[in-house]
Design a protein around this motif. Structure first.
Motif, PDB file in Angstrom:
ATOM      1  N   GLU A  60       0.844  -1.200   0.000  1.00 49.38           N
ATOM      2  CA  GLU A  60       0.000   0.000   0.000  1.00 49.38           C
ATOM      3  C   GLU A  60       0.878   1.249   0.000  1.00 49.38           C
ATOM      4  OE1 GLU A  60      -3.383   2.189   2.788  1.00 49.38           O
ATOM      5  OE2 GLU A  60      -2.559   0.244   3.362  1.00 49.38           O
ATOM      6  N   PRO A  61       0.883   2.021  -1.081  1.00 52.82           N
ATOM      7  CA  PRO A  61       1.728   3.218  -1.126  1.00 52.82           C
ATOM      8  C   PRO A  61       1.369   4.208  -0.017  1.00 52.82           C
ATOM      9  CG  PRO A  61       0.791   2.729  -3.283  1.00 52.82           C
ATOM     10  CD  PRO A  61       0.084   1.855  -2.299  1.00 52.82           C
ATOM     11  N   ALA A  62       2.347   4.979   0.403  1.00 50.82           N
ATOM     12  CA  ALA A  62       2.105   6.014   1.400  1.00 50.82           C
ATOM     13  C   ALA A  62       1.251   7.125   0.811  1.00 50.82           C
ATOM     14  CB  ALA A  62       3.433   6.582   1.897  1.00 50.82           C
ATOM     15  N   ASP A  63       0.447   7.752   1.642  1.00 54.17           N
ATOM     16  CA  ASP A  63      -0.369   8.889   1.220  1.00 54.17           C
ATOM     17  C   ASP A  63       0.379  10.186   1.497  1.00 54.17           C
ATOM     18  OD1 ASP A  63      -2.864   8.581  -0.077  1.00 54.17           O
ATOM     19  OD2 ASP A  63      -3.711   7.666   1.723  1.00 54.17           O
ATOM     20  N   LEU A  64       0.516  11.036   0.463  1.00 51.34           N
ATOM     21  CA  LEU A  64       0.996  12.398   0.645  1.00 51.34           C
ATOM     22  C   LEU A  64      -0.199  13.341   0.664  1.00 51.34           C
ATOM     23  CD1 LEU A  64       4.257  12.841  -1.454  1.00 51.34           C
ATOM     24  CD2 LEU A  64       3.954  11.993   0.872  1.00 51.34           C
ATOM     25  N   LEU A  65      -0.003  14.509   1.258  1.00 51.02           N
ATOM     26  CA  LEU A  65      -1.132  15.401   1.538  1.00 51.02           C
ATOM     27  C   LEU A  65      -1.887  15.814   0.273  1.00 51.02           C
ATOM     28  CD1 LEU A  65      -2.714  17.026   3.627  1.00 51.02           C
ATOM     29  CD2 LEU A  65      -1.093  18.899   3.282  1.00 51.02           C
ATOM     30  N   GLU A  66      -1.177  16.328  -0.727  1.00 52.62           N
ATOM     31  CA  GLU A  66      -1.891  16.873  -1.886  1.00 52.62           C
ATOM     32  C   GLU A  66      -2.677  15.820  -2.646  1.00 52.62           C
ATOM     33  OE1 GLU A  66      -1.125  19.884  -5.681  1.00 52.62           O
ATOM     34  OE2 GLU A  66       0.370  19.676  -4.083  1.00 52.62           O
ATOM     35  N   PRO A  67      -2.066  14.679  -3.003  1.00 53.40           N
ATOM     36  CA  PRO A  67      -2.879  13.659  -3.683  1.00 53.40           C
ATOM     37  C   PRO A  67      -4.020  13.126  -2.830  1.00 53.40           C
ATOM     38  CG  PRO A  67      -0.535  13.049  -3.666  1.00 53.40           C
ATOM     39  CD  PRO A  67      -0.666  14.329  -2.935  1.00 53.40           C
ATOM     40  N   PHE A  68      -3.786  13.039  -1.503  1.00 52.56           N
ATOM     41  CA  PHE A  68      -4.855  12.553  -0.620  1.00 52.56           C
ATOM     42  C   PHE A  68      -6.029  13.519  -0.629  1.00 52.56           C
ATOM     43  CE2 PHE A  68      -6.995  12.586   3.503  1.00 52.56           C
ATOM     44  CZ  PHE A  68      -7.398  11.268   3.601  1.00 52.56           C
ATOM     45  N   LEU A  69      -5.748  14.821  -0.478  1.00 54.22           N
ATOM     46  CA  LEU A  69      -6.823  15.812  -0.478  1.00 54.22           C
ATOM     47  C   LEU A  69      -7.560  15.820  -1.813  1.00 54.22           C
ATOM     48  CD1 LEU A  69      -5.045  18.815   1.296  1.00 54.22           C
ATOM     49  CD2 LEU A  69      -6.736  17.265   2.287  1.00 54.22           C
ATOM     50  N   THR A  70      -6.810  15.716  -2.886  1.00 58.62           N
ATOM     51  CA  THR A  70      -7.427  15.722  -4.218  1.00 58.62           C
ATOM     52  C   THR A  70      -8.347  14.523  -4.392  1.00 58.62           C
ATOM     53  OG1 THR A  70      -5.514  16.875  -5.156  1.00 58.62           O
ATOM     54  CG2 THR A  70      -6.938  15.679  -6.687  1.00 58.62           C
ATOM     55  N   ARG A  71      -7.866  13.358  -4.000  1.00 56.99           N
ATOM     56  CA  ARG A  71      -8.667  12.138  -4.142  1.00 56.99           C
ATOM     57  C   ARG A  71      -9.931  12.201  -3.284  1.00 56.99           C
ATOM     58  NH1 ARG A  71      -5.011   8.935  -2.571  1.00 56.99           N
ATOM     59  NH2 ARG A  71      -5.814   8.242  -0.558  1.00 56.99           N
ATOM     60  N   GLN A  72      -9.779  12.667  -2.065  1.00 54.98           N
ATOM     61  CA  GLN A  72     -10.928  12.756  -1.168  1.00 54.98           C
ATOM     62  C   GLN A  72     -11.921  13.813  -1.637  1.00 54.98           C
ATOM     63  OE1 GLN A  72     -11.696  11.028   1.778  1.00 54.98           O
ATOM     64  NE2 GLN A  72     -10.065   9.597   1.251  1.00 54.98           N
ATOM     65  N   ALA A  73     -11.411  14.925  -2.154  1.00 52.45           N
ATOM     66  CA  ALA A  73     -12.299  15.969  -2.674  1.00 52.45           C
ATOM     67  C   ALA A  73     -13.103  15.455  -3.855  1.00 52.45           C
ATOM     68  CB  ALA A  73     -11.488  17.203  -3.075  1.00 52.45           C
ATOM     69  N   ASP A  74     -12.467  14.679  -4.715  1.00 54.85           N
ATOM     70  CA  ASP A  74     -13.176  14.109  -5.858  1.00 54.85           C
ATOM     71  C   ASP A  74     -14.248  13.116  -5.421  1.00 54.85           C
ATOM     72  OD1 ASP A  74     -11.667  15.615  -7.580  1.00 54.85           O
ATOM     73  OD2 ASP A  74     -10.273  13.989  -8.098  1.00 54.85           O
ATOM     74  N   ALA A  75     -14.086  12.573  -4.224  1.00 54.35           N
ATOM     75  CA  ALA A  75     -15.090  11.646  -3.679  1.00 54.35           C
ATOM     76  C   ALA A  75     -16.167  12.379  -2.884  1.00 54.35           C
ATOM     77  CB  ALA A  75     -14.420  10.597  -2.804  1.00 54.35           C
ATOM     78  N   GLY A  76     -16.059  13.729  -2.839  1.00 58.38           N
ATOM     79  CA  GLY A  76     -17.096  14.519  -2.188  1.00 58.38           C
ATOM     80  C   GLY A  76     -16.726  15.138  -0.856  1.00 58.38           C
ATOM     81  N   ALA A  77     -15.532  14.875  -0.346  1.00 58.50           N
ATOM     82  CA  ALA A  77     -15.140  15.443   0.947  1.00 58.50           C
ATOM     83  C   ALA A  77     -14.794  16.921   0.790  1.00 58.50           C
ATOM     84  CB  ALA A  77     -13.947  14.687   1.511  1.00 58.50           C
ATOM     85  N   GLU A  78     -15.171  17.709   1.777  1.00 59.30           N
ATOM     86  CA  GLU A  78     -14.897  19.148   1.740  1.00 59.30           C
ATOM     87  C   GLU A  78     -14.112  19.635   2.952  1.00 59.30           C
ATOM     88  OE1 GLU A  78     -18.706  20.971   1.381  1.00 59.30           O
ATOM     89  OE2 GLU A  78     -18.870  20.578  -0.781  1.00 59.30           O
ATOM     90  N   HIS A  79     -14.309  18.974   4.080  1.00 60.63           N
ATOM     91  CA  HIS A  79     -13.702  19.464   5.315  1.00 60.63           C
ATOM     92  C   HIS A  79     -12.752  18.427   5.893  1.00 60.63           C
ATOM     93  CE1 HIS A  79     -13.569  20.726   9.653  1.00 60.63           C
ATOM     94  NE2 HIS A  79     -13.308  21.844   9.036  1.00 60.63           N
ATOM     95  N   PHE A  80     -11.576  18.891   6.281  1.00 59.83           N
ATOM     96  CA  PHE A  80     -10.531  18.011   6.794  1.00 59.83           C
ATOM     97  C   PHE A  80      -9.948  18.603   8.077  1.00 59.83           C
ATOM     98  CE2 PHE A  80     -10.813  17.574   2.266  1.00 59.83           C
ATOM     99  CZ  PHE A  80     -10.611  16.237   1.998  1.00 59.83           C
ATOM    100  N   LEU A  81      -9.455  17.715   8.926  1.00 59.99           N
ATOM    101  CA  LEU A  81      -8.726  18.135  10.128  1.00 59.99           C
ATOM    102  C   LEU A  81      -7.377  17.448  10.143  1.00 59.99           C
ATOM    103  CD1 LEU A  81      -8.410  19.480  12.894  1.00 59.99           C
ATOM    104  CD2 LEU A  81      -9.579  17.503  13.905  1.00 59.99           C
ATOM    105  N   ALA A  82      -6.314  18.228  10.177  1.00 56.29           N
ATOM    106  CA  ALA A  82      -4.953  17.697  10.288  1.00 56.29           C
ATOM    107  C   ALA A  82      -4.538  17.709  11.748  1.00 56.29           C
ATOM    108  CB  ALA A  82      -3.985  18.536   9.458  1.00 56.29           C
ATOM    109  N   VAL A  83      -4.232  16.536  12.272  1.00 59.73           N
ATOM    110  CA  VAL A  83      -3.733  16.403  13.644  1.00 59.73           C
ATOM    111  C   VAL A  83      -2.225  16.201  13.530  1.00 59.73           C
ATOM    112  CG1 VAL A  83      -3.898  15.105  15.800  1.00 59.73           C
ATOM    113  CG2 VAL A  83      -5.917  15.343  14.317  1.00 59.73           C
ATOM    114  N   PRO A  84      -1.429  17.201  13.920  1.00 60.77           N
ATOM    115  CA  PRO A  84       0.003  17.153  13.606  1.00 60.77           C
ATOM    116  C   PRO A  84       0.837  16.350  14.596  1.00 60.77           C
ATOM    117  CG  PRO A  84      -0.576  19.314  14.489  1.00 60.77           C
ATOM    118  CD  PRO A  84      -1.843  18.508  14.441  1.00 60.77           C
TER     119      PRO A  84
END
Length: 288
Positions: A60-84
């Motif tokens: 399973e490839p690692a998730d980077l922020l930009e591709p993850f946000l893009t993929r999730q946005a295309d699936a309908g997600a709008e709001h995210f919380l980053a826990v650092p």
């Protein structure tokens, strides 16, 4: 988890690493936090981790922020919380994340990413984080072969930062450890790396310099290198830079006994801190 929060994608975010063990450790923390919160938590890195071969990550490839946000946005997600998984106010949090969101939204998508507090927000700090370090220091001291006439010296080491506010977190933790030590150890500080120039002198001595000084000063007192690092990677963990620096110091002076503590992410108490950061930010968003 409150059902009103169900549309928020929670991400546990680290800086990323080219070493597989860092991504695997991030995934373990994400699973534990997910179990604690009762909702999904996605392990996401800001950089580097995409260079790790998927076969080293159980396919399973690692998730980077930009591709993850893009993929999730295309699936309908709008709001995210980053826990650092950051000790202090790194520029990765204040600059890289907002810049990434801007790029995603520039493509026509519309997302919002909120960022929870870092692990040790100043000025109040995080006593539970100091308690983790103190517990690990005491466990390491207990592992020395025989008692010593002098109290061990603890070198609290972090990565080193060009940002004074990040180094201030190490200063706060060192002061807290002094009060927790009850005379069983003394604390000094060091950075694993530091940019050249007097403008970065606030980082204090390099770990190599601190250990060289202790080689001449320590007479029968062991040295504990307290790891202000979350997980393994190029710098921390077995075979990392800190491990190498410690082994080189021990080889120069065989009378100098050095031991490193476990990493902060290996202590179960970190999950409660991360859960509190998550809940606090979600609650503040609901009230705003």
């Amino acid at each position: 988890m409150n059902p009103n929060r169900s549309n928020t994608r929670i991400m546990l975010v680290d800086n990323g690493s080219k070493r597989a063990e860092a991504t695997l450790a991030l995934r373990r923390l994400s699973r534990r936090l997910s179990e604690h919160l009762g909702t999904a938590v996605h392990p996401v890195s800001l950089a580097h981790s995409s260079k790790v071969a998927p076969e080293a990550l159980n396919g399973e490839p690692a998730d980077l922020l930009e591709p993850f946000l893009t993929r999730q946005a295309d699936a309908g997600a709008e709001h995210f919380l980053a826990v650092p998984l950051f000790f202090g106010p790194s520029r990765a949090l204040s600059s890289l994340i907002p810049e990434t969101v801007e790029r995603v939204n520039a493509t026509g998508r519309q997302i919002q990413v909120d960022v929870a507090e870092s692990l040790c927000p100043l000025p109040e700090g995080e006593p539970r984080l100091a308690a983790i370090l103190d517990r690990q220091i005491r466990q390491t001291i207990a592992g020395f072969a025989t008692p010593r006439p002098k109290a061990p010296t603890v070198v609290l080491v972090d990565h080193g930062s060009p940002i004074p506010e990040v180094t201030a977190v190490r200063h706060w933790l060192a002061g807290r450890l002094e009060s927790l030590s009850e005379g069983r150890y003394q604390v000094i500080e060091a950075a694993m790396e530091r940019r050249p120039g007097p403008e970065y002198a606030f980082n204090g001595p390099l770990l190599e310099e601190a250990l060289q000084q202790l080689e001449t000063e320590q007479e029968g007192a062991p040295v504990v290198v307290a790891m202000q690092f979350i997980g393994p990677g190029r710098h921390a963990g077995q075979g990392g830079d800190v491990d190498r620096i410690c082994r080189e110091a021990a080889s120069r002076n065989q009378r100098l006994e050095i031991a490193m503590t476990r990493l902060v992410g290996e202590d179960d108490a970190l999950i409660e801190i991360l859960a509190d950061r998550t809940r606090r930010k979600l609650d503040s968003e609901l009230q705003s």
